[in-house]
Design a protein around this motif. Sequence first.
Motif, PDB file in Angstrom:
ATOM      1  N   THR A 314       3.492  -2.101  -4.821  1.00 58.48           N
ATOM      2  CA  THR A 314       2.312  -1.868  -4.993  1.00 58.48           C
ATOM      3  C   THR A 314       1.680  -1.407  -3.886  1.00 58.48           C
ATOM      4  N   ALA A 315       2.079  -1.978  -2.251  1.00 60.75           N
ATOM      5  CA  ALA A 315       1.375  -2.167  -0.941  1.00 60.75           C
ATOM      6  C   ALA A 315       2.054  -1.087  -0.251  1.00 60.75           C
ATOM      7  N   VAL A 316       3.628  -0.550  -0.749  1.00 65.19           N
ATOM      8  CA  VAL A 316       3.431  -0.272   0.073  1.00 65.19           C
ATOM      9  C   VAL A 316       3.465   1.585   0.106  1.00 65.19           C
ATOM     10  N   LEU A 317       3.687   1.691  -1.813  1.00 70.99           N
ATOM     11  CA  LEU A 317       3.345   3.086  -2.382  1.00 70.99           C
ATOM     12  C   LEU A 317       1.171   3.615  -2.616  1.00 70.99           C
ATOM     13  N   SER A 318       0.979   2.355  -2.014  1.00 65.06           N
ATOM     14  CA  SER A 318      -1.043   2.568  -2.016  1.00 65.06           C
ATOM     15  C   SER A 318      -0.713   3.706  -0.650  1.00 65.06           C
ATOM     16  N   LEU A 319      -0.291   2.699   0.120  1.00 61.62           N
ATOM     17  CA  LEU A 319      -0.425   3.033   2.047  1.00 61.62           C
ATOM     18  C   LEU A 319      -0.107   4.262   2.069  1.00 61.62           C
ATOM     19  N   TRP A 320       1.083   4.167   1.181  1.00 56.45           N
ATOM     20  CA  TRP A 320       1.650   5.568   1.486  1.00 56.45           C
ATOM     21  C   TRP A 320       1.000   7.087   1.075  1.00 56.45           C
ATOM     22  N   ALA A 321       0.400   5.768  -0.038  1.00 62.54           N
ATOM     23  CA  ALA A 321      -0.107   7.551  -0.789  1.00 62.54           C
ATOM     24  C   ALA A 321      -1.699   7.984  -0.297  1.00 62.54           C
ATOM     25  N   SER A 322      -2.397   6.634   0.112  1.00 62.10           N
ATOM     26  CA  SER A 322      -3.633   7.270   0.675  1.00 62.10           C
ATOM     27  C   SER A 322      -4.098   7.260   1.901  1.00 62.10           C
ATOM     28  N   SER A 323      -2.375   6.842   3.135  1.00 63.36           N
ATOM     29  CA  SER A 323      -2.054   7.824   4.392  1.00 63.36           C
ATOM     30  C   SER A 323      -2.180   9.322   4.337  1.00 63.36           C
ATOM     31  N   ARG A 324      -2.093   9.559   2.579  1.00 66.94           N
ATOM     32  CA  ARG A 324      -1.363  11.325   2.472  1.00 66.94           C
ATOM     33  C   ARG A 324      -3.219  11.806   2.303  1.00 66.94           C
ATOM     34  N   MET A 325      -3.669  11.390   2.045  1.00 66.22           N
ATOM     35  CA  MET A 325      -5.024  11.703   1.708  1.00 66.22           C
ATOM     36  C   MET A 325      -6.119  11.763   2.639  1.00 66.22           C
ATOM     37  N   THR A 326      -6.730  12.760   2.654  1.00 70.55           N
ATOM     38  CA  THR A 326      -8.717  12.598   3.222  1.00 70.55           C
ATOM     39  C   THR A 326      -9.372  11.095   2.510  1.00 70.55           C
ATOM     40  N   ALA A 327     -10.454  10.933   3.096  1.00 70.78           N
ATOM     41  CA  ALA A 327     -11.021  10.272   3.273  1.00 70.78           C
ATOM     42  C   ALA A 327     -11.932   9.875   1.653  1.00 70.78           C
ATOM     43  N   GLU A 328     -12.629  11.757   1.526  1.00 72.52           N
ATOM     44  CA  GLU A 328     -13.022  11.827   0.570  1.00 72.52           C
ATOM     45  C   GLU A 328     -12.517  11.889  -0.301  1.00 72.52           C
ATOM     46  N   GLU A 329     -11.540  11.786  -0.617  1.00 71.23           N
ATOM     47  CA  GLU A 329     -10.240  11.641  -1.966  1.00 71.23           C
ATOM     48  C   GLU A 329      -9.989  10.418  -1.855  1.00 71.23           C
ATOM     49  N   GLN A 330     -10.117   9.017  -0.937  1.00 72.97           N
ATOM     50  CA  GLN A 330      -9.813   8.168  -1.498  1.00 72.97           C
ATOM     51  C   GLN A 330     -11.254   7.417  -1.583  1.00 72.97           C
ATOM     52  N   ASP A 331     -12.401   8.105  -1.403  1.00 70.49           N
ATOM     53  CA  ASP A 331     -13.429   6.945  -2.069  1.00 70.49           C
ATOM     54  C   ASP A 331     -13.413   7.648  -3.398  1.00 70.49           C
ATOM     55  N   ALA A 332     -13.081   8.711  -3.765  1.00 70.51           N
ATOM     56  CA  ALA A 332     -13.298   9.476  -5.036  1.00 70.51           C
ATOM     57  C   ALA A 332     -11.655   8.784  -5.805  1.00 70.51           C
ATOM     58  N   ARG A 333     -10.753   8.000  -5.412  1.00 71.45           N
ATOM     59  CA  ARG A 333     -10.037   7.281  -6.429  1.00 71.45           C
ATOM     60  C   ARG A 333     -10.293   6.076  -6.393  1.00 71.45           C
ATOM     61  N   SER A 334     -11.124   4.766  -4.931  1.00 65.47           N
ATOM     62  CA  SER A 334     -10.706   3.676  -5.183  1.00 65.47           C
ATOM     63  C   SER A 334     -12.123   3.252  -4.643  1.00 65.47           C
ATOM     64  N   GLY A 335     -13.266   4.187  -4.891  1.00 68.76           N
ATOM     65  CA  GLY A 335     -14.675   3.882  -5.139  1.00 68.76           C
ATOM     66  C   GLY A 335     -15.218   4.062  -3.380  1.00 68.76           C
ATOM     67  N   PRO A 336     -16.394   4.368  -2.899  1.00 64.81           N
ATOM     68  CA  PRO A 336     -16.702   3.613  -1.124  1.00 64.81           C
ATOM     69  C   PRO A 336     -16.106   3.083  -0.203  1.00 64.81           C
ATOM     70  N   ARG A 337     -15.613   4.001   0.659  1.00 63.81           N
ATOM     71  CA  ARG A 337     -15.096   2.827   2.023  1.00 63.81           C
ATOM     72  C   ARG A 337     -16.047   1.795   2.217  1.00 63.81           C
ATOM     73  N   ARG A 338     -16.250   1.189   2.961  1.00 58.93           N
ATOM     74  CA  ARG A 338     -16.926  -0.251   3.213  1.00 58.93           C
ATOM     75  C   ARG A 338     -15.937  -1.212   4.226  1.00 58.93           C
ATOM     76  N   ASP A 339     -15.967  -0.436   5.365  1.00 58.09           N
ATOM     77  CA  ASP A 339     -15.430  -1.182   6.404  1.00 58.09           C
ATOM     78  C   ASP A 339     -16.274  -2.254   6.870  1.00 58.09           C
ATOM     79  N   PHE A 340     -15.726  -3.628   7.501  1.00 58.77           N
ATOM     80  CA  PHE A 340     -16.145  -4.429   7.772  1.00 58.77           C
ATOM     81  C   PHE A 340     -15.838  -4.641   9.006  1.00 58.77           C
ATOM     82  N   GLN A 341     -16.718  -4.455  10.793  1.00 63.69           N
ATOM     83  CA  GLN A 341     -16.581  -4.136  11.231  1.00 63.69           C
ATOM     84  C   GLN A 341     -16.525  -5.839  12.332  1.00 63.69           C
ATOM     85  N   ASP A 342     -15.474  -5.878  13.504  1.00 66.64           N
ATOM     86  CA  ASP A 342     -15.998  -7.063  14.634  1.00 66.64           C
ATOM     87  C   ASP A 342     -16.627  -7.518  14.803  1.00 66.64           C
TER      88      ASP A 342
END
Length: 343
Positions: A314-342
């Motif tokens: 699941t992890a490998v396929l998810s990361l491989w597929a998401s790497s081929r998507m734009t940020a907008e496509e990832q947002d549409a698939r998994s919800g808005p991006r929220r990064d936790f910064q240092d």
Amino acid sequence: MDVPTWVWIATAVVTLAIFTFDLAVVGRRPHEPSMKECATYLSIYVGMAVLFGLGVWYTSGGTSALEFYSGWLVEYSLSIDNLFIFIIIMAKFAVPRELQQYALMIGIVMALAMRAIFIAVGAAAISNFSWIFYLFGIFLVYTAVKLAKEGAEDEDEDEFEENKLVAFIERRFPATSEWHGKSLFTVDNGKRMITPMFIVILTLGTTDLLFALDSIPAIFGITKEPYLVLTANIFALMGLRQLYFLIGGLLQRLIYLSYGLAFLLAFIGVKLFFHALHENELPFINGGQHLDYDWLEIPIWLSLVVIVATLAITAVLSLWASSRMTAEEQDARSGPRRDFQDD
């Protein structure tokens, strides 16, 4: 597995000490933890779980140890799915970033206390009614189908709805919309009011309780030993707060997580149903007699292999597929991006 009373007591004392220390550290200086801090604490908690499993192996044998590791992995994987909802809750209530860690900590402590009650009830049920495994199995398969369908739909934070308890509290008790640090209550014009922190903590705790409705039956499908069920939940919840900050951005890339978890729940559901058939006492099934087929009891080593393989794929396929998507496509698939910064 025969667990002496002193071991239960010692486990409770150590768990209480760890959470009290953690709460004291977080409560003394509310802040958004750095990636280094999260990684350090998470490594400690994972290391403790691994060592605990080795201790179980030494004292009770390999089967019990494999049951613990399998249960721990299942609880951890289901907890990762819960983090999506936690992120939405934090955004919905606009929790200040420096207070999110404290809110999560209190919510997790509440969740652990409520899960302990669930586990006690579940252990009592399965020890007295073998047919309960039929219900657990059917429920997990139903949950798996529902989770898979939800995974095919877009996730949006507007889909989150407060549970009835939280809605009732907000209606019946005076509340303020202003944040007052860690305080759960405040006084305004001589009137005692609940703060947004109170509502957020209650939401986090009760939301996790709803998730426990499928995670507790799932782990009972792996081990029938209440002590292992409890400790697996303890270790899974211990690192949940750090995991929230550490992989907050990565969660958005795990686009197939729901499908992987759905498969795991379905697998465990079928395993429970097979076990129920093997221990059958219902008169309308096989005349109330057990079905003595060895293949009905799926060995624990096979369960562990399926769990690890499913999570890895699941992890490998998810990361491989998401790497081929734009940020907008990832947002549409998994919800808005929220990064936790240092920090």
